[in-house]
Design a protein around this motif. Structure first.
Motif, PDB file in Angstrom:
ATOM      1  N   ILE A 185       2.973   3.014   4.582  1.00 46.37           N
ATOM      2  CA  ILE A 185       3.415   1.642   4.304  1.00 46.37           C
ATOM      3  C   ILE A 185       3.384   0.765   5.553  1.00 46.37           C
ATOM      4  N   ILE A 186       3.904   1.269   6.674  1.00 44.77           N
ATOM      5  CA  ILE A 186       4.052   0.379   7.835  1.00 44.77           C
ATOM      6  C   ILE A 186       2.887   0.430   8.811  1.00 44.77           C
ATOM      7  N   CYS A 196       5.879   0.161  -2.282  1.00 48.21           N
ATOM      8  CA  CYS A 196       6.977   0.361  -1.329  1.00 48.21           C
ATOM      9  C   CYS A 196       8.138   1.158  -1.903  1.00 48.21           C
ATOM     10  N   PHE A 197       8.332   1.100  -3.226  1.00 48.84           N
ATOM     11  CA  PHE A 197       9.463   1.857  -3.780  1.00 48.84           C
ATOM     12  C   PHE A 197       9.053   3.066  -4.607  1.00 48.84           C
ATOM     13  N   VAL A 211       2.642  -7.593   1.389  1.00 53.08           N
ATOM     14  CA  VAL A 211       3.570  -6.489   1.140  1.00 53.08           C
ATOM     15  C   VAL A 211       3.138  -5.796  -0.144  1.00 53.08           C
ATOM     16  N   ALA A 212       3.240  -4.497  -0.177  1.00 52.35           N
ATOM     17  CA  ALA A 212       2.841  -3.718  -1.359  1.00 52.35           C
ATOM     18  C   ALA A 212       3.901  -3.860  -2.447  1.00 52.35           C
ATOM     19  N   LEU A 258      -2.141   2.108   1.365  1.00 54.19           N
ATOM     20  CA  LEU A 258      -1.468   0.835   1.113  1.00 54.19           C
ATOM     21  C   LEU A 258      -1.798  -0.085   2.289  1.00 54.19           C
ATOM     22  N   GLU A 298      -1.861  -3.379   2.505  1.00 54.86           N
ATOM     23  CA  GLU A 298      -1.403  -4.763   2.413  1.00 54.86           C
ATOM     24  C   GLU A 298      -0.994  -5.375   3.745  1.00 54.86           C
ATOM     25  N   ALA A 299      -0.252  -4.616   4.561  1.00 59.18           N
ATOM     26  CA  ALA A 299       0.283  -5.186   5.801  1.00 59.18           C
ATOM     27  C   ALA A 299      -0.814  -5.663   6.749  1.00 59.18           C
ATOM     28  N   GLU A 352      -1.729   1.474  -5.802  1.00 64.19           N
ATOM     29  CA  GLU A 352      -0.565   1.213  -6.650  1.00 64.19           C
ATOM     30  C   GLU A 352      -0.897   1.421  -8.126  1.00 64.19           C
ATOM     31  N   MET A 360       6.468   6.255   4.629  1.00 65.03           N
ATOM     32  CA  MET A 360       6.720   5.212   5.612  1.00 65.03           C
ATOM     33  C   MET A 360       5.512   5.008   6.526  1.00 65.03           C
TER      34      MET A 360
END
Length: 255
Positions: free
Chosen positions: A155-156, A139-140, A133-134, A125, A127-128, A107, A152
């Motif tokens: 992130i997930i 995330c955005f 959560v990032a 990322l 974090e999960a 980030e 995606m």
């Protein structure tokens, strides 16, 4: 204790994360130090470009999770996460990434305008994996920088991608051999600082805001006009035109 070193090379500020014993993870003190450095960068008229790099094998592992477990958040009052994420500098910022840029470390690179990475670098990322959560922009911001399905996935699944992958997605501007990232970043910085500093800052603001605010044409023209008013009234604009006519390099004053 200082966790970040700085040095200048002409008009370039080199910011070096120096907490390698903790994989350059950010605690509150390090975040406050970063905020102070970015504030000074913004205020110094002689500085036109900054580079973020790191000492040690890891660019940054993100948030100091040991400190976080004790209730400490690496968030400053002025610029937010890591002292930069909510309000990155208006001036140009380049990342020189060696090793892992994970979670908040990635980030941090999302705050940068240009990314130079070693072929051995890794971005993710994560974090999960820790139930987090990032929220440092990951995330955005990431979906605006790489294809949506790739963002995606990162992130997930919380799985990292290689620098080569990130280069193919357009996230990394330039791949270099390990140990050569600062050199590569300085090459970009040299191109940045030769340009009019007021024009560069205004151009960055227009590009950033148009991407994040989804301007319609009508609003875009109006907002752009407001942003460039100081540039049109500046001594630098007169100098740039005069230098062109006189076939010489311009001497910028930043005003």
């Amino acid at each position: 204790m200082s966790y970040i070193k700085t040095e200048t090379d002409g008009h370039v500020l080199i910011i070096t994360l120096d907490r390698s014993d903790a994989r350059n993870a950010f605690n509150l003190a390090m975040s406050e130090e970063m905020e102070s450095i970015i504030d000074r960068y913004e205020e110094d008229i002689n500085l036109r470009c900054a580079i973020i790099q790191a000492n040690g094998p890891t660019f940054s592992a993100g948030q100091d999770l040991i400190a976080a477990a004790k209730g400490e958040r690496s968030v400053t009052k002025g610029r937010g996460g890591f002292g930069i994420m909510n309000r990155p500098p208006r001036k140009p910022l380049i990342a020189a990434v060696e090793g892992q840029a994970l979670a908040g470390g990635m980030e941090l690179t999302l705050c940068c305008d240009i990314v130079v990475a070693s072929t051995s670098a890794v971005f993710g990322l994560a974090e999960a994996k820790r139930g987090l959560v990032a929220i440092g922009g990951g995330c955005f911001r990431l979906p605006h920088r790489v294809p949506h399905n790739i963002a995606m996935e990162m992130i997930i699944t919380a799985e990292p991608r290689s620098a080569a992958d990130m280069h193919s997605f357009g996230y990394v501007n330039k791949l270099v051999e390990p140990g050569k990232t600062l050199e590569g970043a300085m090459e970009y910085a040299a191109l940045v600082v030769r340009n009019g500093p007021l024009a560069t800052v205004a151009s960055k603001e227009i590009a950033h805001r148009s991407a994040t605010e989804q301007w319609r044409d009508e609003a875009g023209w109006r907002i752009q006009e407001e942003i460039i008013k100081p540039v049109l009234a500046s001594d630098d604009l007169k100098e740039g035109l005069a230098a062109f006519a006189e076939k010489r390099d311009p001497v910028w004053k930043g005003k």
